[in-house]
Motif scaffolding. Structure first.
Motif: not given
Lengths: 455, 125
Positions: A12, A7, A100, A1-2, B122, A92-93, A96, B100, B102, B96-98
């Motif tokens: 952040h 991060i 975003l 789990m994150l 996240v 991946l992070r 993404r 998420m 926003i 988790d990212l999929e």
């Protein structure tokens, strides 16, 4: 789990802070011109120019191109491993998060530089400064990433490169002209680098040298210099002061010669002569750029061959691609005339190309010369105005010589070119050895002797 | 020092041998040293004068093989489990990212909504 720690706390918080401080208007450049302002923080050199618009771009320009790699494949490996797993976050992070935020990540390598950067909204500057700092200092060089992600991509690229005769001919011409250093091909034509030279250990050592204080610079467009200085000082804290090993730089020497490569699909012939270095380098000759515009080949006006000598000389072969380019590097350059198309077209017109060059050596008429000068100046200014080229040129200038690329000075030097200087360059080109590279149907493609060049 | 043994006594009597041989096989299986690739004599304690001298008298090949067998038997550590854990972490991060959600900050609230179900880490700004 994150978890929160995954991060990167600063990203952040920084992202949140930057969003909250949306104070700059979109149309207020602080400096108001195209000049770059330079600075240094934590030993890291940076240059920025404040141009209006909502999108900013930031890049690391490292002195780590194919010219400086000790063994083949490292420059390409370095640009392919950018934005992959770092100590703080995964590939991946990174992808993404930057998607975003609304941005484009870019990394590529050239003969002298590896450029790793991004284009993003101005407000996200702290996030991307931190991301680039992570890429430079905290990338994980894991063997499984090479086998799973990097080698397959390099193999695919190699296959597409082997199908492109023009690229092969240009790389071959550089190899003939400069042997090692600038002559190293931009992309490998065989899989030897992947099998023998490029792996996690060699690449991590190369990166430790490329991303060390004296060997890279940050270049930004569309950000305020003070802000950039602040964020660079905060994020780029772990950059090693000395490279892991000294990257050797010798003055490039021009050799010349001829190479012929058999190829079944496509034909290209490249004729190359010694050219001019970049404006920030020691052998800058703006007359080479004017000669390139004068010889030309591709017209900027549709449905007409234009004024350029080669376009007019090769009118009988309208489907053949012909172009003249002045490639500039930090301490040398190459003037290349590229022909690509059917073998018979190239065979019939290669002689005419050399005739055109000989006529320039005899003399050039005033009107054509004026047009060529105007076009060369326009191309230089347009090139310097666009962010992509300017980033690479500025970064390279800072790293190699400490000077940023200022397009106003370049424009002035092009103005000072006279017809005699251009004639002189053409004469020298014909007297010394040329670099001629033919790729394709070798039965048809001519030898350098046959078209009147000395090798 | 060599062990006291009844083996000769048993082998000479076929009725005894018939019973003892299967029993001895079961015992050897249960002892388990064969599954580690060791031989019976590798287990003999070395800490005696006779044993030290016997080891010195071994041929080089036998001595090398003995050391090889012992080193091979003693390595028992998790070499694959950490990699499997990493791969599982990568997979779950992708999930988790999929999935998420926003939340963009609205005009009313300047700070992102802390009480939402999506964990802070996240969420994007």
């Amino acid at each position: 789990m994150l978890s929160r720690a995954a991060i990167g706390r600063q990203a952040h918080g920084a992202a949140r802070r930057s969003w909250q401080q949306q104070t700059r208007g979109l149309a207020e450049p602080a400096s108001g011109s195209f000049q770059y302002q330079t600075g240094e923080a934590n030993g890291v050199k940076f240059a920025s120019r404040d141009i209006p618009g909502p999108v900013a771009s930031l890049a690391i320009v490292a002195k780590a191109g194919t010219r400086f790699e000790p063994i083949p494949g490292l420059a390409e490996g370095l640009d392919r491993i950018a934005f992959k797993n770092t100590e703080r976050r995964t590939t991946l992070r990174i992808q993404r998060e930057s998607e975003l935020l609304g941005s484009v990540l870019q990394s590529y390598h050239s003969r002298e530089n590896v450029v790793v950067g991004a284009k993003f909204f101005q407000d996200d500057l702290p996030y991307f400064v931190e991301l680039l700092a992570e890429v430079a200092t905290m990338t994980k060089y894991q063997p499984h990433i090479f086998h799973e992600e990097i080698y397959p991509m390099m193999s695919l690229h190699q296959k597409s490169y082997l199908a492109n005769t023009t690229e092969m001919a240009i790389n071959s011409a550089h190899g003939l002209a400069f042997h090692r250093g600038l002559g190293v091909p931009l992309f490998p034509a065989s899989s030897t680098p992947m099998k023998k030279y490029l792996d996690a250990d060699s690449l991590s050592e190369y990166a430790a040298s490329a991303y060390s204080q004296p060997n890279f610079a940050l270049v930004a467009n569309g950000v305020d210099n003070g802000e950039l200085s602040k964020w660079v000082g905060e994020m780029f804290t772990d950059v090693p002061a000395q490279p892991a090993y000294q990257i050797k730089t010798e003055q490039s020497k021009y050799y010349g010669g001829e190479e012929r490569i058999a190829h079944a699909s496509g034909n290209s012939l490249v004729i190359a002569f010694p050219g001019s270095s970049s404006p920030t380098g020691p052998f800058y000759k703006p007359e080479v750029a004017v000669l390139a515009a004068l010889l030309g080949g591709q017209s900027s006006i549709k449905w007409s061959p234009g004024f350029s000598l080669l376009a007019n000389a090769t009118q009988s072969a309208p489907h053949m691609f012909i172009d003249t380019k002045s490639s500039i590097y930090s301490d040398a350059g190459l003037l290349t005339i590229t022909m690509a198309g059917s073998a018979s077209d190239i065979k019939n017109n290669a002689g005419k190309v050399v005739e055109a060059l000989k006529s320039v050596a005899q003399g050039v008429d005033k009107e054509t010369f004026t047009k060529a000068k105007a076009l060369a100046k326009f191309k230089e200014l347009q090139y310097g105005q666009e962010t992509q080229a300017a980033i690479e040129l500025t970064g390279a200038g800072l790293v190699h010589g400490g000077k940023a690329y200022q397009i106003d000075e370049v424009a002035k030097s092009v103005d000072g070119v006279t017809a005699e200087k251009v004639q002189q360059i053409a004469k020298e080109a014909l007297e010394n050895k040329a670099s001629v590279s033919a790729v394709g149907d070798l039965y048809m493609l001519p030898y350098a002797e046959e078209i009147g060049l000395k090798v | 020092m060599s062990q006291p043994t009844l083996s000769n006594f048993i082998i000479k009597r076929p009725w005894l041998k018939r019973w003892m041989v299967p029993l001895s096989k079961w015992y050897k299986e249960a002892a388990g040293y064969r599954k580690l690739g060791l031989r019976a004599d590798d287990l003999i304690p070395e800490e005696s004068e006779e044993m030290q001298l016997a080891l010195k008298r071994l041929s080089p090949k036998e001595a090398y093989d003995r050391v090889y067998r012992m080193r091979r038997a003693f390595q028992d550590y998790q070499y694959l489990s950490p990699i499997i854990k990493e791969i599982e972490q990568e997979r779950s991060e992708r999930e988790d990212l999929e999935s998420m959600v926003i939340k963009k900050p609205t005009i009313k609230s300047k700070l992102p909504d802390i009480k939402s179900k999506v964990p802070d880490s996240v969420k994007s700004h």
